[in-house]
Enzyme design. Sequence first.
Site, short mmCIF file in Angstrom:
data_model
loop_
_atom_site.label_atom_id
_atom_site.label_comp_id
_atom_site.label_asym_id
_atom_site.label_seq_id
_atom_site.Cartn_x
_atom_site.Cartn_y
_atom_site.Cartn_z
N ARG A 82 0.83 -1.20 0.00
CA ARG A 82 0.00 0.00 0.00
C ARG A 82 0.87 1.26 0.00
O ARG A 82 0.55 2.25 -0.65
CB ARG A 82 -0.95 -0.02 1.20
CG ARG A 82 -2.03 1.03 1.12
CD ARG A 82 -3.10 0.82 2.18
NE ARG A 82 -2.55 0.90 3.53
CZ ARG A 82 -3.24 0.60 4.63
NH1 ARG A 82 -4.49 0.18 4.55
NH2 ARG A 82 -2.68 0.71 5.82
N LYS A 184 -2.59 6.46 1.54
CA LYS A 184 -2.36 6.92 2.92
C LYS A 184 -1.41 8.12 2.88
O LYS A 184 -0.20 7.99 3.12
CB LYS A 184 -1.80 5.77 3.76
CG LYS A 184 -2.28 5.81 5.20
CD LYS A 184 -2.18 4.46 5.85
CE LYS A 184 -2.24 4.53 7.36
NZ LYS A 184 -3.44 5.13 7.94
N GLU A 220 -16.09 6.14 4.83
CA GLU A 220 -15.34 5.66 5.99
C GLU A 220 -15.25 6.75 7.03
O GLU A 220 -15.89 7.80 6.88
CB GLU A 220 -13.95 5.16 5.56
CG GLU A 220 -13.08 6.20 4.89
CD GLU A 220 -11.67 5.70 4.59
OE1 GLU A 220 -11.18 4.79 5.26
OE2 GLU A 220 -11.06 6.25 3.66
N1 PLP Z 1 -9.12 4.21 6.71
C1 PLP Z 1 -8.29 5.21 7.04
C2 PLP Z 1 -8.60 6.58 6.56
C3 PLP Z 1 -7.16 4.93 7.84
O1 PLP Z 1 -6.33 5.91 8.20
C4 PLP Z 1 -6.93 3.63 8.29
C5 PLP Z 1 -5.75 3.32 9.08
O2 PLP Z 1 -4.78 2.82 8.64
C6 PLP Z 1 -7.82 2.63 7.90
C7 PLP Z 1 -8.91 2.96 7.12
C8 PLP Z 1 -7.61 1.22 8.34
O3 PLP Z 1 -6.62 0.61 7.57
P1 PLP Z 1 -5.78 -0.60 8.13
O4 PLP Z 1 -6.74 -1.65 8.52
O5 PLP Z 1 -4.93 -1.02 7.00
O6 PLP Z 1 -5.01 -0.08 9.29
C1 COI Z 2 -4.01 3.17 11.65
O1 COI Z 2 -4.98 2.53 11.99
O2 COI Z 2 -2.88 2.70 11.57
C2 COI Z 2 -4.14 4.57 11.29
O3 COI Z 2 -3.30 5.06 10.62
C3 COI Z 2 -5.33 5.29 11.77
C4 COI Z 2 -5.04 6.61 12.39
C5 COI Z 2 -4.16 6.54 13.60
C6 COI Z 2 -4.58 7.60 11.38
#
Ligand code: PLP
Ligand code: COI
Length: 341
Positions: A82, A184, A220
Amino acid sequence: MEKKNIDWGNLGFGYVQTDYRYVSNYKNGEWDEGTITTDPNITLNECAGVLQYAQTIFEGLKAYTTEDGHIVTFRPDLNAERMMASAERLEMPVFPKDRFIDAVNQVVTVNEAFVPPYGSGATLYIRPYMFGSNPVIGVKPADEYQFRILTTPVGPYFKGGVKPLTIRISDFDRAAPNGTGHIKAGLNYAMSLHAIVDAHKQGFDENMYLDPATRTKVEETGGANFLFVTKDNKVVTPKSNSILPSITRRSLMIVAKEYLGLEVEEREIYVDELKDFAECGLCGTAAVISPVGKIVDHGKEICLPAGMSEMGPVTKKLYDTLTGIQMGRIEAPEGWIHVIK
Ligand code: PLP
Ligand code: COI
């Protein structure tokens, strides 16, 4: 290895400085070999690309101590991939996947004393990030970059742990149609700051963002994807190309199907349907799965039947199975658990 004297059980989601971090610099078209350093500070030129035009991306994953005492990470290959996609979208150099995983190994290993013990409820949050470091004044990508990984021990993202949250439908957008919502990038989070401060002022825990083009579909929150459970126990999650492809959500959909035998569906979810769901949860690395008890749509309250006192039954099963896999209590699908030591 002697652990640091930290009150693991009372950690929130905040920055606790650890002893070491990983750094690699990109210059003249290549990454250097990278190193571990003790210096938490970064000295930058006043005109650095990150400072002027927000050229910065990041990732988030965790190191867990398993029941049998290993230190592991969860699907770090997906974070590496990612981050590669985020870099490409912001015209940054890609940090190779094998080097990303090696850097995570190195930085967790040297910070072992900060990896919370099994059963403490805390984990070591790992934050890889990359930014444009050389001076840029015309609007263009930087030529030099720094990739770093910091680590910090953390507890639950939301105060109160697994108490159901109250969220509101936001009038602000976090992403644009055909924009950067699916990567991200720091800029997406800058976009969300005013909305979250305002939500907190109004007494809400989080914002539910809608699709920026039509504002009729669920996207989201500022830091987590949504999972819904229908009254007939189907697990559904929004499909959109302007949300972050959450690794937790993708994993939970597999857990729901393969471990719990539930039907799963990724599809567009309309605001009009919210009143019909049995359960709602926020999922992400930081959030794990945090239950939502109430969604407020401009004063109109949608109360999930799961209630405001505990997680709904399906959310709870998903939570227990996922955390069981991460902590080594439940056998993981092939390749999900990356053992560091
Ligand atoms: N959506 C956003 C905007 C996020 O910042 C995060 C955090 O990483 C997620 C979703 C969840 O992603 P992940 O499950 O890969 O941590
Ligand atoms: C995560 O879940 O790792 C995130 O980045 C979410 C938040 C702390 C920005």
